[in-house]
Design a protein around this motif. Structure first.
Motif, mmCIF file in Angstrom:
data_model
loop_
_atom_site.group_PDB
_atom_site.id
_atom_site.type_symbol
_atom_site.label_atom_id
_atom_site.label_comp_id
_atom_site.label_asym_id
_atom_site.label_seq_id
_atom_site.Cartn_x
_atom_site.Cartn_y
_atom_site.Cartn_z
ATOM 1 N N UNK A 263 -16.445 -28.165 -4.010
ATOM 2 C CA UNK A 263 -16.328 -26.637 -3.043
ATOM 3 C C UNK A 263 -14.651 -27.065 -2.067
ATOM 4 N N UNK A 264 -13.957 -28.620 -2.684
ATOM 5 C CA UNK A 264 -13.182 -28.741 -1.829
ATOM 6 C C UNK A 264 -11.675 -27.219 -2.141
ATOM 7 N N UNK A 265 -11.612 -27.031 -3.035
ATOM 8 C CA UNK A 265 -10.684 -26.245 -3.262
ATOM 9 C C UNK A 265 -10.628 -25.015 -1.710
ATOM 10 N N UNK A 266 -11.813 -25.121 -1.366
ATOM 11 C CA UNK A 266 -12.168 -24.050 -0.295
ATOM 12 C C UNK A 266 -11.640 -24.313 0.641
ATOM 13 N N UNK A 267 -11.125 -25.265 0.834
ATOM 14 C CA UNK A 267 -10.690 -25.800 2.713
ATOM 15 C C UNK A 267 -9.601 -26.221 2.855
ATOM 16 N N UNK A 268 -9.111 -25.703 4.049
ATOM 17 C CA UNK A 268 -7.739 -25.529 4.246
ATOM 18 C C UNK A 268 -7.011 -27.120 4.542
ATOM 19 N N UNK A 269 -6.004 -27.065 4.169
ATOM 20 C CA UNK A 269 -5.713 -28.602 4.207
ATOM 21 C C UNK A 269 -4.687 -28.803 5.115
ATOM 22 N N UNK A 270 -4.669 -30.204 5.677
ATOM 23 C CA UNK A 270 -4.142 -30.487 7.131
ATOM 24 C C UNK A 270 -2.753 -29.906 7.084
ATOM 25 N N UNK A 271 -1.880 -30.216 6.200
ATOM 26 C CA UNK A 271 -0.564 -29.539 6.099
ATOM 27 C C UNK A 271 -0.986 -28.026 6.449
ATOM 28 N N UNK A 272 -2.006 -27.511 5.894
ATOM 29 C CA UNK A 272 -1.632 -25.570 5.957
ATOM 30 C C UNK A 272 -2.170 -26.066 7.521
ATOM 31 N N UNK A 273 -3.159 -26.293 8.134
ATOM 32 C CA UNK A 273 -3.673 -26.036 8.803
ATOM 33 C C UNK A 273 -2.424 -26.748 10.703
ATOM 34 N N UNK A 274 -2.064 -27.366 9.777
ATOM 35 C CA UNK A 274 -0.417 -27.922 11.020
ATOM 36 C C UNK A 274 0.630 -27.048 10.686
ATOM 37 N N UNK A 275 0.996 -25.751 8.787
ATOM 38 C CA UNK A 275 2.082 -25.248 9.390
ATOM 39 C C UNK A 275 1.111 -23.781 10.438
ATOM 40 N N UNK A 276 -0.228 -23.537 9.726
ATOM 41 C CA UNK A 276 -0.613 -22.479 10.500
ATOM 42 C C UNK A 276 -0.465 -22.777 12.175
ATOM 43 N N UNK A 277 -0.021 -23.741 12.926
ATOM 44 C CA UNK A 277 -0.710 -23.861 14.386
ATOM 45 C C UNK A 277 1.076 -23.423 14.810
ATOM 46 N N UNK A 278 2.272 -23.780 13.586
ATOM 47 C CA UNK A 278 3.482 -23.144 14.212
ATOM 48 C C UNK A 278 3.133 -22.087 14.002
ATOM 49 N N UNK A 279 3.061 -21.605 13.269
ATOM 50 C CA UNK A 279 3.906 -20.045 12.682
ATOM 51 C C UNK A 279 2.798 -19.382 14.572
ATOM 52 N N UNK A 280 1.822 -19.897 14.460
ATOM 53 C CA UNK A 280 1.023 -18.768 15.666
ATOM 54 C C UNK A 280 1.999 -19.545 17.105
ATOM 55 N N UNK A 281 2.232 -20.377 17.362
ATOM 56 C CA UNK A 281 2.811 -20.858 18.822
ATOM 57 C C UNK A 281 3.971 -20.237 18.432
ATOM 58 N N UNK A 282 4.860 -19.573 16.744
ATOM 59 C CA UNK A 282 6.143 -18.587 17.273
ATOM 60 C C UNK A 282 5.552 -17.263 17.468
#
Length: 422
Positions: A263-282
């Motif tokens: 199921x690992x393909x369903x996990x959100x990667x660390x890079x994606x999590x970091x980008x989501x945090x930056x985008x949400x801050x914007x």
């Protein structure tokens, strides 16, 4: 009040069993149940007129946040009136249920019943999760298809949300046991209620859940050092952890992790999590005062997305940033107000109760909330209705002024014993 306590516990059972109440039908039942419980309480108060209405310092910040979201919806200050209305109904349901819990759970006897319910419920859900996991056929409850995929454990589609459940329930059994507040004849039962959830948590392979559990253990260790724990208390804690790890080893850690690797393909990667945090801050910077509207992240996120992977982003995997983006500074202040009241009041209660059994229970509530809030830095457990509801119940446990006997009735009315104390 016994009926009210039963209703609150029954609603918690339903919310967890219905996959965390994330689906529309389950949320509708949950919200309807909250309304019916409030109506029952209001009628009981109207006809008896002998119970005082009490309030909690947790209620004002939650009520203020509800008013802010109501303003977003009424004055169209949201990117989606529909989404904000849906989230507002859920928020009001949590507010109602927290208010009812404040009325229903006041005395030590009331909380004893809740603690036993919580321990047994956590044990049963964890045991079910282990059994289903080891015999997993790709379906929830062995018969329900997962239309949108997932990494399930127990009744939850996402193993991280099961971990959030365990973080809230586990301290109810583990902390009183280790702090020496459990009768000797009850040690085996309470130990079992702690061992199975710990084992289930490790079997779920939720990294955020395991780290949050480690934080809870660190707090427990600090408390034991501060109180000068005895050898038998240290032995009790070590024995419970050892037995839980032995259970995990016996079931086969490598096989469990191998099963999850599919199921690992369903996990959100660390890079994606970091980008989501930056985008949400914007998003927050572009809507600083009132945000985009509660429940609208999925709608407003696409123009801000910097790392596109073809998947829909419905949550940021950080409850705090998501709250800022959707409710702005005003909503963020309400959240900070709630957390400040939670930690201030709970620490004050702990100083007053010191080494008592009630103090051990309130410490359990505080640590459960702390571990859950730590997990919210990397996940969105507060957006799972069942886990949010349990979090509010544990927050009330941490801050409640626990009476040793039934509270006195209002002046001018005869005193009656609470039926729960018979």
């Amino acid at each position: 009040m016994r009926l009210l306590r039963f209703g609150i516990c029954a609603l918690a059972v339903f919310a967890v069993a219905a996959h965390g109440s994330v689906e529309d039908w389950a949320r509708a039942v949950f919200e309807t149940g909250a309304g019916l419980l409030f109506l029952t309480w209001a009628l009981w108060i109207y006809f008896t007129k002998e119970e005082q209405i009490v309030f909690s310092p947790l209620l004002p910040p939650l009520a203020t946040l509800s008013l802010i979201v109501l303003g977003q919806w009424l004055f169209h200050g949201t990117a989606s009136s529909y989404s904000t209305r849906i989230e507002l109904l859920l928020l009001l349901s949590d507010l109602i249920l927290l208010f009812l819990a404040v009325q229903a759970f006041r005395t030590l006897q009331d909380w004893r019943g809740f603690i036993w319910f919580g321990m047994l419920f956590g044990f049963l859900v964890s045991l079910f999760g282990i059994l289903q996991h080891l015999t997993f056929n790709g379906k929830l409850y062995w018969f329900r298809e997962m239309q949108y995929g997932g990494i399930p454990f127990g009744p939850y589609v996402n193993r991280n949300h099961f971990a959030g459940f365990v973080e809230l329930i586990l301290p109810l059994s583990l902390f009183p046991l280790v702090l020496g507040r459990v009768r000797r004849e009850r040690w085996p039962v309470v130990s079992l209620f702690a061992i199975i959830p710990i084992g289930a948590l490790f079997l779920s392979a939720s990294r955020g859940g395991i780290v949050s559990f480690g934080i809870e253990l660190a707090v427990l260790a600090l408390v034991m050092i501060q109180r000068g724990a005895k050898g038998k208390q240290l032995f009790a804690g070590a024995a419970v952890l050892l037995l839980a790890l032995m259970m995990v080893s016996w079931l086969g850690v490598s096989q469990v992790l191998q099963r999850f690797s599919s199921f690992q393909s369903l996990e959100v990667t660390a890079g994606k999590r970091a980008s989501m945090r930056r985008d949400t801050w914007k998003i927050f910077l572009h809507h600083p005062l009132l945000g985009t509207g509660l429940g609208t992240l999925q709608i407003v996120y696409p123009p801000y997305e910097t790392l596109y992977d073809g998947r829909i982003v419905n949550h940021t995997h950080n409850d705090y940033l998501e709250a800022l983006a959707e409710t702005g500074i005003l909503g963020g202040l309400c959240c900070a107000w709630f957390l400040g009241a939670l930690f201030r009041e709970s620490l004050n209660r702990l100083r007053q109760l010191n080494h008592s059994f009630a103090g051990a229970l309130q410490l359990s509530g505080l640590v459960a909330c702390a571990g859950f809030l730590a997990h919210s830095l990397v996940d969105f457990n507060l957006h799972i209705p069942s886990n949010a509801f349990l979090f509010f119940l544990m927050a009330h446990l941490a801050t409640s002024e626990i009476h040793s006997a039934a509270p006195l009735p209002a002046p001018g009315h005869p005193r009656h014993r609470d039926p729960a104390n018979h």
